[in-house]
Design a protein around this motif. Structure first.
Motif, PDB file in Angstrom:
ATOM      1  N   ASN A   5       3.514 -13.985 -12.982  1.00 49.15           N
ATOM      2  CA  ASN A   5       4.701 -13.252 -13.409  1.00 49.15           C
ATOM      3  C   ASN A   5       5.890 -13.677 -12.548  1.00 49.15           C
ATOM      4  OD1 ASN A   5       6.641 -11.379 -14.112  1.00 49.15           O
ATOM      5  ND2 ASN A   5       5.183  -9.697 -14.266  1.00 49.15           N
ATOM      6  N   ARG A   6       6.680 -14.572 -13.081  1.00 51.07           N
ATOM      7  CA  ARG A   6       7.782 -15.152 -12.314  1.00 51.07           C
ATOM      8  C   ARG A   6       8.845 -14.111 -11.964  1.00 51.07           C
ATOM      9  NH1 ARG A   6       8.531 -19.078  -8.769  1.00 51.07           N
ATOM     10  NH2 ARG A   6      10.744 -19.452  -8.620  1.00 51.07           N
ATOM     11  N   LYS A   7       9.104 -13.176 -12.873  1.00 51.29           N
ATOM     12  CA  LYS A   7      10.142 -12.173 -12.626  1.00 51.29           C
ATOM     13  C   LYS A   7       9.775 -11.276 -11.436  1.00 51.29           C
ATOM     14  CE  LYS A   7      12.924  -8.734 -15.025  1.00 51.29           C
ATOM     15  NZ  LYS A   7      13.175  -8.054 -16.289  1.00 51.29           N
ATOM     16  N   GLN A  59       8.682  -7.439  10.366  1.00 45.45           N
ATOM     17  CA  GLN A  59       8.122  -8.781  10.253  1.00 45.45           C
ATOM     18  C   GLN A  59       6.823  -8.757   9.448  1.00 45.45           C
ATOM     19  OE1 GLN A  59       9.584 -11.588  11.315  1.00 45.45           O
ATOM     20  NE2 GLN A  59       7.935 -12.847  10.533  1.00 45.45           N
ATOM     21  N   SER A  60       5.965  -7.769   9.688  1.00 39.70           N
ATOM     22  CA  SER A  60       4.718  -7.694   8.929  1.00 39.70           C
ATOM     23  C   SER A  60       4.993  -7.363   7.466  1.00 39.70           C
ATOM     24  CB  SER A  60       3.759  -6.678   9.552  1.00 39.70           C
ATOM     25  OG  SER A  60       4.295  -5.378   9.492  1.00 39.70           O
ATOM     26  N   GLU A  61       5.989  -6.524   7.198  1.00 36.84           N
ATOM     27  CA  GLU A  61       6.369  -6.206   5.824  1.00 36.84           C
ATOM     28  C   GLU A  61       6.916  -7.453   5.127  1.00 36.84           C
ATOM     29  OE1 GLU A  61       6.763  -3.885   2.453  1.00 36.84           O
ATOM     30  OE2 GLU A  61       5.798  -3.354   4.329  1.00 36.84           O
ATOM     31  N   TYR A  62       7.699  -8.245   5.834  1.00 33.14           N
ATOM     32  CA  TYR A  62       8.255  -9.488   5.307  1.00 33.14           C
ATOM     33  C   TYR A  62       7.129 -10.448   4.902  1.00 33.14           C
ATOM     34  CZ  TYR A  62      10.708 -13.983   5.367  1.00 33.14           C
ATOM     35  OH  TYR A  62      11.188 -15.220   5.047  1.00 33.14           O
ATOM     36  N   GLU A  63       6.171 -10.626   5.787  1.00 35.66           N
ATOM     37  CA  GLU A  63       5.050 -11.522   5.506  1.00 35.66           C
ATOM     38  C   GLU A  63       4.225 -11.029   4.326  1.00 35.66           C
ATOM     39  OE1 GLU A  63       2.931 -11.876   9.176  1.00 35.66           O
ATOM     40  OE2 GLU A  63       4.579 -12.934  10.152  1.00 35.66           O
ATOM     41  N   LYS A  64       4.033  -9.730   4.228  1.00 33.90           N
ATOM     42  CA  LYS A  64       3.287  -9.141   3.118  1.00 33.90           C
ATOM     43  C   LYS A  64       3.991  -9.406   1.788  1.00 33.90           C
ATOM     44  CE  LYS A  64       2.305  -4.665   1.242  1.00 33.90           C
ATOM     45  NZ  LYS A  64       2.824  -3.341   1.340  1.00 33.90           N
ATOM     46  N   LEU A  65       5.298  -9.218   1.752  1.00 33.22           N
ATOM     47  CA  LEU A  65       6.056  -9.450   0.530  1.00 33.22           C
ATOM     48  C   LEU A  65       6.042 -10.916   0.117  1.00 33.22           C
ATOM     49  CD1 LEU A  65       9.117  -7.094   1.048  1.00 33.22           C
ATOM     50  CD2 LEU A  65       7.370  -6.892  -0.716  1.00 33.22           C
ATOM     51  N   LEU A  66       6.129 -11.820   1.080  1.00 35.78           N
ATOM     52  CA  LEU A  66       6.069 -13.243   0.747  1.00 35.78           C
ATOM     53  C   LEU A  66       4.706 -13.627   0.179  1.00 35.78           C
ATOM     54  CD1 LEU A  66       8.018 -15.117   3.558  1.00 35.78           C
ATOM     55  CD2 LEU A  66       8.704 -14.692   1.210  1.00 35.78           C
ATOM     56  N   GLU A 126       2.676 -11.598  -1.470  1.00 34.58           N
ATOM     57  CA  GLU A 126       2.632 -11.050  -2.822  1.00 34.58           C
ATOM     58  C   GLU A 126       3.442 -11.922  -3.777  1.00 34.58           C
ATOM     59  OE1 GLU A 126       3.768  -6.941  -3.113  1.00 34.58           O
ATOM     60  OE2 GLU A 126       2.495  -6.391  -1.434  1.00 34.58           O
ATOM     61  N   SER A 127       4.594 -12.372  -3.327  1.00 32.95           N
ATOM     62  CA  SER A 127       5.453 -13.224  -4.145  1.00 32.95           C
ATOM     63  C   SER A 127       4.720 -14.507  -4.523  1.00 32.95           C
ATOM     64  CB  SER A 127       6.733 -13.543  -3.391  1.00 32.95           C
ATOM     65  OG  SER A 127       7.484 -14.503  -4.078  1.00 32.95           O
ATOM     66  N   TYR A 128       4.026 -15.077  -3.590  1.00 36.21           N
ATOM     67  CA  TYR A 128       3.301 -16.320  -3.848  1.00 36.21           C
ATOM     68  C   TYR A 128       2.189 -16.112  -4.877  1.00 36.21           C
ATOM     69  CZ  TYR A 128       0.450 -20.443  -3.149  1.00 36.21           C
ATOM     70  OH  TYR A 128      -0.269 -21.590  -3.352  1.00 36.21           O
ATOM     71  N   THR A 129       1.444 -15.024  -4.752  1.00 35.42           N
ATOM     72  CA  THR A 129       0.359 -14.785  -5.701  1.00 35.42           C
ATOM     73  C   THR A 129       0.897 -14.455  -7.087  1.00 35.42           C
ATOM     74  OG1 THR A 129       0.190 -12.477  -5.002  1.00 35.42           O
ATOM     75  CG2 THR A 129      -1.292 -14.039  -3.952  1.00 35.42           C
ATOM     76  N   ASP A 160      10.085 -13.255  -8.193  1.00 37.13           N
ATOM     77  CA  ASP A 160      11.469 -13.353  -7.726  1.00 37.13           C
ATOM     78  C   ASP A 160      11.941 -12.054  -7.095  1.00 37.13           C
ATOM     79  OD1 ASP A 160      11.577 -15.952  -8.589  1.00 37.13           O
ATOM     80  OD2 ASP A 160      12.640 -15.479 -10.460  1.00 37.13           O
ATOM     81  N   GLN A 161      11.495 -10.927  -7.647  1.00 38.44           N
ATOM     82  CA  GLN A 161      11.877  -9.621  -7.101  1.00 38.44           C
ATOM     83  C   GLN A 161      11.294  -9.439  -5.699  1.00 38.44           C
ATOM     84  OE1 GLN A 161      10.634  -6.293  -9.465  1.00 38.44           O
ATOM     85  NE2 GLN A 161      11.472  -4.801  -8.065  1.00 38.44           N
ATOM     86  N   LYS A 162      10.039  -9.817  -5.514  1.00 38.35           N
ATOM     87  CA  LYS A 162       9.407  -9.703  -4.194  1.00 38.35           C
ATOM     88  C   LYS A 162      10.095 -10.621  -3.178  1.00 38.35           C
ATOM     89  CE  LYS A 162       6.123  -6.834  -5.244  1.00 38.35           C
ATOM     90  NZ  LYS A 162       6.017  -5.505  -4.683  1.00 38.35           N
ATOM     91  N   THR A 163      10.496 -11.801  -3.622  1.00 34.84           N
ATOM     92  CA  THR A 163      11.204 -12.721  -2.742  1.00 34.84           C
ATOM     93  C   THR A 163      12.544 -12.132  -2.326  1.00 34.84           C
ATOM     94  OG1 THR A 163      10.138 -14.596  -3.834  1.00 34.84           O
ATOM     95  CG2 THR A 163      12.089 -15.077  -2.515  1.00 34.84           C
ATOM     96  N   PHE A 164      13.236 -11.515  -3.264  1.00 36.01           N
ATOM     97  CA  PHE A 164      14.512 -10.880  -2.958  1.00 36.01           C
ATOM     98  C   PHE A 164      14.322  -9.756  -1.939  1.00 36.01           C
ATOM     99  CE2 PHE A 164      17.627  -7.502  -3.810  1.00 36.01           C
ATOM    100  CZ  PHE A 164      18.792  -8.191  -3.547  1.00 36.01           C
ATOM    101  N   GLU A 165      13.296  -8.929  -2.129  1.00 40.13           N
ATOM    102  CA  GLU A 165      13.018  -7.841  -1.186  1.00 40.13           C
ATOM    103  C   GLU A 165      12.709  -8.404   0.203  1.00 40.13           C
ATOM    104  OE1 GLU A 165       9.915  -5.379  -2.785  1.00 40.13           O
ATOM    105  OE2 GLU A 165      11.037  -5.021  -4.641  1.00 40.13           O
TER     106      GLU A 165
END
Length: 54
Positions: free
Chosen positions: A32-34, A15-22, A24-27, A37-42
């Motif tokens: 860098n959209r690509k 759960q903490s890893e999920y929140e961290k990736l989201l 990062e994806s937002y920032t 999108d990769q962080k969102t997929f992860e």
């Protein structure tokens, strides 16, 4: 106080890893959209693992 030395469960770690990736994806979404999108997929893959544990 007694929960001070309690280990995190695998679900809490994911759960903490999920929140961290989201986060990062937002920032990255503004620069860098690509990579965003990769962080969102992860993050989605981690959410699937969390759902399997439940």
């Amino acid at each position: 106080m007694f929960g001070l030395f309690k280990k995190k469960s695998e679900k809490e770690i994911l759960q903490s890893e999920y929140e961290k990736l989201l986060k990062e994806s937002y920032t990255l979404s503004t620069t860098n959209r690509k990579l965003s999108d990769q962080k969102t997929f992860e993050a989605d893959e981690i959410m699937k693992k969390i759902e399997q544990l439940s």
